[in-house]
Scaffold this active site. Structure first.
Site, short mmCIF file in Angstrom:
data_model
loop_
_atom_site.label_atom_id
_atom_site.label_comp_id
_atom_site.label_asym_id
_atom_site.label_seq_id
_atom_site.Cartn_x
_atom_site.Cartn_y
_atom_site.Cartn_z
N HIS A 16 42.87 47.23 44.45
CA HIS A 16 41.76 46.54 45.11
C HIS A 16 41.04 47.45 46.11
O HIS A 16 40.30 46.95 46.97
CB HIS A 16 42.23 45.26 45.82
CG HIS A 16 42.66 44.18 44.87
ND1 HIS A 16 42.76 42.86 45.25
CD2 HIS A 16 43.02 44.20 43.57
CE1 HIS A 16 43.16 42.13 44.23
NE2 HIS A 16 43.34 42.93 43.19
N GLU A 69 42.51 36.64 35.98
CA GLU A 69 43.66 36.78 36.88
C GLU A 69 43.23 36.94 38.33
O GLU A 69 43.95 36.56 39.24
CB GLU A 69 44.50 37.98 36.44
CG GLU A 69 45.85 38.09 37.12
CD GLU A 69 45.85 38.94 38.40
OE1 GLU A 69 46.87 38.99 39.08
OE2 GLU A 69 44.79 39.55 38.71
N GLU A 70 42.04 37.50 38.55
CA GLU A 70 41.66 37.90 39.90
C GLU A 70 41.06 36.78 40.76
O GLU A 70 40.79 36.98 41.93
CB GLU A 70 40.64 39.06 39.85
CG GLU A 70 41.22 40.37 39.32
CD GLU A 70 42.23 41.02 40.26
OE1 GLU A 70 42.59 40.40 41.28
OE2 GLU A 70 42.67 42.14 39.97
N HIS A 96 45.53 41.99 32.58
CA HIS A 96 44.33 41.16 32.67
C HIS A 96 43.07 42.01 32.53
O HIS A 96 43.03 43.19 32.89
CB HIS A 96 44.31 40.34 33.96
CG HIS A 96 44.39 41.14 35.22
ND1 HIS A 96 43.29 41.62 35.89
CD2 HIS A 96 45.46 41.52 35.96
CE1 HIS A 96 43.67 42.25 36.98
NE2 HIS A 96 44.98 42.21 37.06
N ASP A 121 39.96 41.24 33.72
CA ASP A 121 38.98 41.14 34.79
C ASP A 121 39.38 42.07 35.93
O ASP A 121 40.53 42.52 36.00
CB ASP A 121 38.84 39.70 35.28
CG ASP A 121 40.17 39.12 35.80
OD1 ASP A 121 41.24 39.57 35.34
OD2 ASP A 121 40.12 38.22 36.67
#
Length: 411
Positions: free
Chosen positions: A384, A139-140, A73, A75
């Site tokens: 993250h 996706e996030e 992804h 993002d």
């Protein structure tokens, strides 16, 4: 270098994934049918302006023989430069470390799979299998839908990928990730009665009611969703859990019992249970506590949740927010066996693992009929996190694993 522009935290931060698509296209266009320079078929699919997906196909010679690399992804989660030891929005190199937001999750994997598809387009190996890479938007965050892979599936653009194994490239630590937990976020709003803290018998303390109710709810949850035998098979480190993570109340003086409060949290459910069943059970727990609140265990002679003289009772209201189902990969799949063999050959050992964290989108793909396997070459400890990085040697091994997957599936 684009990560500052693809942070996903709506409504404040809306990523512009096409800024990443531009770089991928710049790498692949010279080897594409678009320019006539090669065999790669490029399909840039956009449902919202500036928020594109990219499907890249290297055609094989045998109809219906296919494999795909999906889940990269474009993002990223947010980053605050003040909290980092280096600039999160610039790639920096420290020995084997590639540092910056997105290196592990997931722009590093975007670059990895781009390099793989570029090599196929450049060298034009004679493959029986069609190899497809799908780079996705959004996706996030689940706040906005109809942007990324959910829309691609809905519009049938990935249907032919059901004919072969699909490898979701957004995990970590170079090993097959064969399971993850479902997740449901919940809020418990508690109504009591405000009063002076020195005259406790005239109050219904919502803070105490919340604590006692949560304890009862947890006890019932663990009774109804105990450790499942399949968790050992899949290597889950812990069973399903239900817990509070946030607490809020309107404020007031230290000598004032408030009239209400809210506890929020989540439950994580291993994929051998159904999240909808667990949501129904939690609502049943709350309904039963409300109907029998006078029976709820309380604290001391004047901590009570019913005031008969005033015809007042404390009350709980349960609501749910984000819901993600869990995933258990098919351990009998050809894709799983190929992934394990390729991992063992390149990394030197194979140890599939499961996590009680939750990944969006994958279970929905499995439910749609895709044979989804999951792997990745970033680092779990930096997902993250501040000071995110990946290791170049890990990504290099990932490139070799994906190449060997293609080779094995030729047989």
């Amino acid at each position: 270098g684009e990560s500052i522009h693809v942070q996903n935290n709506p409504p404040e931060l809306i990523p512009q994934e096409d800024r990443v698509v531009k770089h991928v296209l710049n790498s692949l266009l010279p080897f594409s049918t678009t320019t006539g320079g090669g065999p790669l078929i490029l399909n840039h699919v956009t449902y919202f302006p500036g928020r594109g997906n990219l499907i890249v196909e290297y055609p094989g010679t045998v109809p219906g023989k296919i494999l795909s690399f999906v889940g990269c992804h474009m993002d990223v989660v947010t980053a605050d430069p003040k909290d980092w030891d280096f600039d999160p929005f610039t790639l920096s190199i420290d020995g084997d470390k590639l540092r910056g937001r997105g290196t592990t999750d997931c722009l590093g994997h975007v670059a990895l799979v781009t390099e793989l598809m570029r090599k196929l387009g450049e060298t034009k190996p004679d493959l029986k299998s069609t190899v497809v890479a799908v780079f996705i938007a959004n996706e996030e965050s689940g706040v906005v839908t109809g942007v990324g892979i959910d829309a691609l599936v809905q519009h049938g653009l990935l249907n032919k990928l059901k004919e072969g194994p699909m490898f979701w490239i957004d995990s970590s630590d170079k090993q097959p990730c064969i399971g993850n937990a479902g997740m449901v976020a919940w809020k418990l709003h508690v109504i009591g009665k405000t009063f002076h803290s020195g005259i406790t018998d005239k109050a219904i303390n919502p803070l105490e009611l919340a604590m006692d109710a949560i304890k009862e709810i947890q006890l019932r949850f663990y009774r109804d969703f105990p450790p499942h035998p399949q968790e050992q098979v899949y290597g889950f480190p812990i069973p399903s859990t239900m817990k509070p993570t946030q607490w809020s109340y309107p404020g007031g003086g230290i000598n004032q019992i408030p009239g209400e409060c809210t506890i929020s949290g989540d439950f994580r459910l291993t994929p051998f249970y159904d999240v909808k069943d667990a949501m129904k059970k939690l609502q049943e727990y709350v309904d039963d506590i409300n109907d029998n609140i006078q029976k709820l265990e309380s604290r001391g002679p004047v901590s009570k949740y019913v005031l008969p003289d005033e015809n007042l009772k404390g009350r709980l209201t349960l609501t749910f927010d984000e819901v993600l189902p869990g995933l258990a990969c098919d351990l009998n799949s050809r894709g799983f066996h190929v992934l394990c063999k390729a991992t063992e050959e390149v990394v030197g050992h194979v140890k599939p693992f499961s996590i009680t964290g939750s990944l969006p989108l994958i279970r929905e793909l499995q439910d749609e009929g895709f044979d989804v396997q999951s792997c990745g070459y970033g680092l779990m400890e930096t997902y993250h996190a501040k000071n995110e990085y990946c290791l170049f040697t890990d990504m290099s091994q990932g490139y070799q694993v994906l190449g060997r997957i293609i080779t094995q599936l030729e047989d």
